[in-house]
Write an enzyme that holds these catalytic residues in place. Structure first.
Site, PDB file in Angstrom:
ATOM      1  N   SER A 247      -8.997   6.995  10.911  1.00 59.00           N
ATOM      2  CA  SER A 247      -9.844   8.113  11.748  1.00 59.00           C
ATOM      3  C   SER A 247      -9.500   7.545  13.222  1.00 59.00           C
ATOM      4  O   SER A 247      -9.414   8.202  14.184  1.00 59.00           O
ATOM      5  CB  SER A 247     -11.481   8.066  11.485  1.00 59.00           C
ATOM      6  OG  SER A 247     -11.344   8.788  10.262  1.00 59.00           O
TER       7      SER A 247
ATOM      8  N   GLU B 154      -2.608   7.158   5.749  1.00 55.55           N
ATOM      9  CA  GLU B 154      -1.722   7.918   6.834  1.00 55.55           C
ATOM     10  C   GLU B 154      -2.490   7.829   8.394  1.00 55.55           C
ATOM     11  O   GLU B 154      -2.191   9.076   9.180  1.00 55.55           O
ATOM     12  CB  GLU B 154      -1.470   9.387   6.364  1.00 55.55           C
ATOM     13  CG  GLU B 154      -0.304   9.343   5.290  1.00 55.55           C
ATOM     14  CD  GLU B 154       0.617  10.650   5.017  1.00 55.55           C
ATOM     15  OE1 GLU B 154       0.640  11.273   6.160  1.00 55.55           O
ATOM     16  OE2 GLU B 154       0.937  10.793   4.005  1.00 55.55           O
TER      17      GLU B 154
ATOM     18  N   HIS C 292     -27.387  15.326  -5.995  1.00 48.44           N
ATOM     19  CA  HIS C 292     -27.487  15.089  -7.431  1.00 48.44           C
ATOM     20  C   HIS C 292     -28.206  13.868  -7.685  1.00 48.44           C
ATOM     21  O   HIS C 292     -28.393  13.724  -8.997  1.00 48.44           O
ATOM     22  CB  HIS C 292     -26.092  14.886  -7.902  1.00 48.44           C
ATOM     23  CG  HIS C 292     -25.046  15.874  -8.228  1.00 48.44           C
ATOM     24  ND1 HIS C 292     -24.564  16.799  -6.792  1.00 48.44           N
ATOM     25  CD2 HIS C 292     -24.467  16.533  -9.261  1.00 48.44           C
ATOM     26  CE1 HIS C 292     -23.860  17.522  -7.616  1.00 48.44           C
ATOM     27  NE2 HIS C 292     -23.789  17.530  -9.097  1.00 48.44           N
TER      28      HIS C 292
ATOM     29  N   PHE D 178       0.755  -1.262   0.080  1.00 45.29           N
ATOM     30  CA  PHE D 178       0.105   0.025   0.215  1.00 45.29           C
ATOM     31  C   PHE D 178       0.687   1.372   0.149  1.00 45.29           C
ATOM     32  O   PHE D 178       0.392   2.261   0.596  1.00 45.29           O
ATOM     33  CB  PHE D 178      -0.885   0.229   1.151  1.00 45.29           C
ATOM     34  CG  PHE D 178      -1.779  -1.173   1.243  1.00 45.29           C
ATOM     35  CD1 PHE D 178      -2.072  -2.021   0.289  1.00 45.29           C
ATOM     36  CD2 PHE D 178      -2.581  -1.330   2.570  1.00 45.29           C
ATOM     37  CE1 PHE D 178      -2.954  -3.065   0.415  1.00 45.29           C
ATOM     38  CE2 PHE D 178      -3.672  -2.452   2.706  1.00 45.29           C
ATOM     39  CZ  PHE D 178      -3.737  -3.200   1.541  1.00 45.29           C
TER      40      PHE D 178
ATOM     41  N   GLN E 202     -35.530  23.363   1.658  1.00 45.07           N
ATOM     42  CA  GLN E 202     -34.734  23.546   2.688  1.00 45.07           C
ATOM     43  C   GLN E 202     -33.808  22.161   2.899  1.00 45.07           C
ATOM     44  O   GLN E 202     -32.622  22.407   3.492  1.00 45.07           O
ATOM     45  CB  GLN E 202     -35.618  23.820   4.168  1.00 45.07           C
ATOM     46  CG  GLN E 202     -35.168  24.657   5.147  1.00 45.07           C
ATOM     47  CD  GLN E 202     -35.938  24.689   6.186  1.00 45.07           C
ATOM     48  OE1 GLN E 202     -37.223  24.059   6.503  1.00 45.07           O
ATOM     49  NE2 GLN E 202     -36.139  26.017   6.672  1.00 45.07           N
TER      50      GLN E 202
HETATM   51  N1  CAA Z   1       6.546  11.592  17.943  1.00 41.02           N
HETATM   52  C1  CAA Z   1       7.567  11.216  18.515  1.00 41.02           C
HETATM   53  N2  CAA Z   1       7.444  10.052  19.421  1.00 41.02           N
HETATM   54  C2  CAA Z   1       6.415   9.323  19.368  1.00 41.02           C
HETATM   55  C3  CAA Z   1       5.116   9.720  18.701  1.00 41.02           C
HETATM   56  C4  CAA Z   1       5.309  10.971  17.716  1.00 41.02           C
HETATM   57  N3  CAA Z   1       4.175  11.450  17.304  1.00 41.02           N
HETATM   58  N4  CAA Z   1       4.170   8.918  18.791  1.00 41.02           N
HETATM   59  C5  CAA Z   1       4.817   7.840  19.651  1.00 41.02           C
HETATM   60  N5  CAA Z   1       5.895   8.312  19.983  1.00 41.02           N
HETATM   61  C6  CAA Z   1       6.896   7.475  20.998  1.00 41.02           C
HETATM   62  C7  CAA Z   1       6.040   7.122  22.337  1.00 41.02           C
HETATM   63  O1  CAA Z   1       6.382   8.289  23.119  1.00 41.02           O
HETATM   64  C8  CAA Z   1       6.834   6.034  22.642  1.00 41.02           C
HETATM   65  O2  CAA Z   1       8.138   6.483  23.273  1.00 41.02           O
HETATM   66  P1  CAA Z   1       8.890   5.534  24.549  1.00 41.02           P
HETATM   67  O3  CAA Z   1       9.125   4.463  23.998  1.00 41.02           O
HETATM   68  O4  CAA Z   1      10.046   6.501  24.631  1.00 41.02           O
HETATM   69  O5  CAA Z   1       7.792   5.756  25.716  1.00 41.02           O
HETATM   70  C9  CAA Z   1       7.200   5.225  21.347  1.00 41.02           C
HETATM   71  O6  CAA Z   1       7.068   6.199  20.312  1.00 41.02           O
HETATM   72  C10 CAA Z   1       6.008   4.163  21.204  1.00 41.02           C
HETATM   73  O7  CAA Z   1       4.703   4.746  21.182  1.00 41.02           O
HETATM   74  P2  CAA Z   1       3.306   4.029  21.437  1.00 41.02           P
HETATM   75  O8  CAA Z   1       3.556   3.101  22.769  1.00 41.02           O
HETATM   76  O9  CAA Z   1       2.382   4.967  21.332  1.00 41.02           O
HETATM   77  O10 CAA Z   1       3.258   3.091  20.114  1.00 41.02           O
HETATM   78  P3  CAA Z   1       2.355   2.148  19.655  1.00 41.02           P
HETATM   79  O11 CAA Z   1       2.733   0.619  19.397  1.00 41.02           O
HETATM   80  O12 CAA Z   1       1.255   1.961  20.826  1.00 41.02           O
HETATM   81  O13 CAA Z   1       1.490   2.803  18.433  1.00 41.02           O
HETATM   82  C11 CAA Z   1       0.321   4.432  17.254  1.00 41.02           C
HETATM   83  C12 CAA Z   1       1.091   4.257  18.459  1.00 41.02           C
HETATM   84  C13 CAA Z   1      -0.120   6.058  17.433  1.00 41.02           C
HETATM   85  C14 CAA Z   1      -0.928   3.538  17.139  1.00 41.02           C
HETATM   86  C15 CAA Z   1       1.195   4.197  16.132  1.00 41.02           C
HETATM   87  O14 CAA Z   1       1.416   3.033  15.767  1.00 41.02           O
HETATM   88  C16 CAA Z   1       0.366   4.686  14.682  1.00 41.02           C
HETATM   89  O15 CAA Z   1       0.600   5.955  14.485  1.00 41.02           O
HETATM   90  N6  CAA Z   1      -0.338   3.822  13.698  1.00 41.02           N
HETATM   91  C17 CAA Z   1      -0.794   4.288  12.543  1.00 41.02           C
HETATM   92  C18 CAA Z   1       0.370   3.901  11.479  1.00 41.02           C
HETATM   93  C19 CAA Z   1      -0.104   4.908  10.083  1.00 41.02           C
HETATM   94  O16 CAA Z   1      -0.443   6.236  10.127  1.00 41.02           O
HETATM   95  N7  CAA Z   1       0.090   4.211   9.128  1.00 41.02           N
HETATM   96  C20 CAA Z   1       0.072   4.785   7.940  1.00 41.02           C
HETATM   97  C21 CAA Z   1       1.507   4.603   7.144  1.00 41.02           C
HETATM   98  S1  CAA Z   1       1.616   5.410   5.644  1.00 41.02           S
HETATM   99  C22 CAA Z   1       0.268   5.265   4.469  1.00 41.02           C
HETATM  100  O17 CAA Z   1      -0.842   5.305   4.998  1.00 41.02           O
HETATM  101  C23 CAA Z   1       0.560   5.209   3.000  1.00 41.02           C
HETATM  102  C24 CAA Z   1       1.305   6.084   2.284  1.00 41.02           C
HETATM  103  O18 CAA Z   1       2.060   5.689   1.375  1.00 41.02           O
HETATM  104  C25 CAA Z   1       1.366   7.580   2.773  1.00 41.02           C
END
Ligand code: CAA
Length: 384
Positions: free
Chosen positions: A368, A365, A340, A158, A281
């Site tokens: 929701s 990314e 539409h 993806f 409305q």
């Molecule tokens: N900035 C800096 N550090 C961060 C952070 C941020 N935004 N978010 C988390 N961290 C840090 C935490 O503080 C933690 O640090 P410590 O270990 O020092 O305590 C560490 O990272 C781990 O954090 P979590 O325990 O919160 O991690 P998690 O495993 O529970 O996951 C999550 C958190 C928010 C669910 C994350 O997994 C996430 O964002 N998931 C979604 C992924 C995503 O967006 N995927 C899309 C990919 S890209 C795409 O869509 C395709 C494309 O081509 C664009």
């Protein structure tokens, strides 16, 4: 608090709207059907420096690295014409080029950023795998150190623009510490032996944007291609997404705006029961709700962009913007098809495409649900 755009931002909006109306709007439907971005538009995008949107001028960019509102305006206007071009431009800039500018060494900037800024190479961000979607920590693609190089093995899926990308940011597992995965982000050139593009996905929406599987088989990457520090790739990926989500929010604002405008035009033209349906409305309320949703999404997006540009913490704001904007775009596209009526279901009307495109924004990314999780987790951590 200042709500007006700067003269430069107003000019960016005007120029990008003209460009998008002239070059993108006329072929958006055809691109959707062909599932391909148009070459002529591609060349024009290069000339207009949209691929260098948030890269400083010294690397050949447009210098909006400290004007994320200006960058959002560009993405909004391009997406108003075609959300597929919007996502391609947002991902290239937001989660590929900008991170190299922000976290890369001078050598990496010279080697990769200049070509990205010129659009000679398209950028992709490769995080998602079969078992690592919302759970970004589940990455299984490995990078094993061998002398001054790392050997990458695994498969990404993806990846937006994956099949057309020349420069890839790849999140790999580089070890384990206290039972927690250590990850590292590598900059990989698509000409590196062992790298290949797998399945090109056949998607519901933003069909002209390429989404591909990427295969890494004994891909040797020099250690100087590590972005940031080895082992700190998870946090790096999260920070990259924090910025990237502002671009997705802007993409959704543009798409929602297009759906709203199409609805207003149709409501003024379509006559039923001897009067334009805009006099009813039931239609007026939909248009009012759609415009409120889009306008608040735009304000959320600009707020996140502003916080980024003043160097403030902007992660919660970017998740809020992405959440609000993707749901606003969906609401607007849903309303547009409903207004539409039967015509809204037909490919001859762009709202059919907007509806399919809008759904994508609530997924990529970070879904929701993930945005809600990020927002709530951060608020709860901070306390009352
Ligand atoms: N900035 C800096 N550090 C961060 C952070 C941020 N935004 N978010 C988390 N961290 C840090 C935490 O503080 C933690 O640090 P410590 O270990 O020092 O305590 C560490 O990272 C781990 O954090 P979590 O325990 O919160 O991690 P998690 O495993 O529970 O996951 C999550 C958190 C928010 C669910 C994350 O997994 C996430 O964002 N998931 C979604 C992924 C995503 O967006 N995927 C899309 C990919 S890209 C795409 O869509 C395709 C494309 O081509 C664009």
């Amino acid at each position: 608090m200042e709500f007006s755009l700067t003269e430069k931002q107003k000019m960016l909006k005007k120029i990008t709207r003209q460009f998008a109306e002239e070059y993108i709007v006329p072929i958006a439907r055809e691109s959707d059907e062909k599932q391909e971005l148009d070459d002529k538009v591609f060349q024009k995008m290069k000339e207009m420096n949209y691929f260098g949107g948030c890269i400083p001028e010294e690397y050949g960019g447009a210098g909006l690295h400290n004007d994320t509102i200006g960058f959002s305006i560009i993405i909004e206007e391009i997406s108003r014409a075609d959300a597929a071009w919007g996502i391609t431009t947002a991902v290239h800039n937001g989660v590929a080029a900008y991170p190299i500018y922000k976290y890369g060494t001078e050598e990496q900037k010279q080697k990769f950023l200049i070509d990205l800024a010129k659009g000679n190479k398209i950028g992709a961000f490769c995080l998602t795998e079969a078992n690592a979607g919302s759970d970004a920590g589940g990455v299984q693609l490995t990078a094993v150190k061998d002398g001054d190089e790392y050997i990458l093995n695994g498969t990404k899926i993806f990846a937006t623009s994956g099949g057309i990308a020349g420069t890839l940011l790849v999140v790999a597992k580089t070890g384990e510490k206290e039972s927690r995965k250590q990850m590292t982000v590598f900059i990989v050139d698509n000409k590196t032996p062992g790298y290949s593009v797998g399945v090109k996905e056949d998607k519901m929406g933003v069909r002209a944007s390429n989404t591909s599987e990427l295969v890494f088989q004994d891909v040797r990457v020099p250690q100087e291609n590590i972005l940031g520090n080895p082992g700190e790739g998870f946090k790096m990926a999260m920070k990259i997404l924090d910025f990237g989500r502002i671009g997705i929010a802007a993409q959704c604002v543009g798409l929602g705006q297009a759906a709203l405008e199409a609805s207003i035009k149709y409501a003024n033209e379509r006559v039923q029961f001897n009067q334009p349906i805009g006099r009813f409305q039931a239609i007026q309320w939909k248009i009012a709700d759609m415009s409120c949703a889009i306008e608040s999404a735009r304000l959320f997006t600009f707020k996140a962009a502003y916080l980024h540009d003043i160097g403030s913490e902007f992660g919660i704001a970017s998740s809020m913007a992405k959440l609000v904007a993707s749901e606003a775009a969906m609401q607007a596209a849903h309303g547009a098809v409903q207004i539409h009526g039967g015509y809204g279901l037909m490919k001859a009307y762009p709202v059919e495409r907007y509806f399919r495109d809008a759904k994508m924004g609530e997924i990529y990314e970070g879904t929701s649900e993930i945005q809600r999780l990020v927002i709530a987790a951060n608020l709860l951590k901070k306390g009352a």
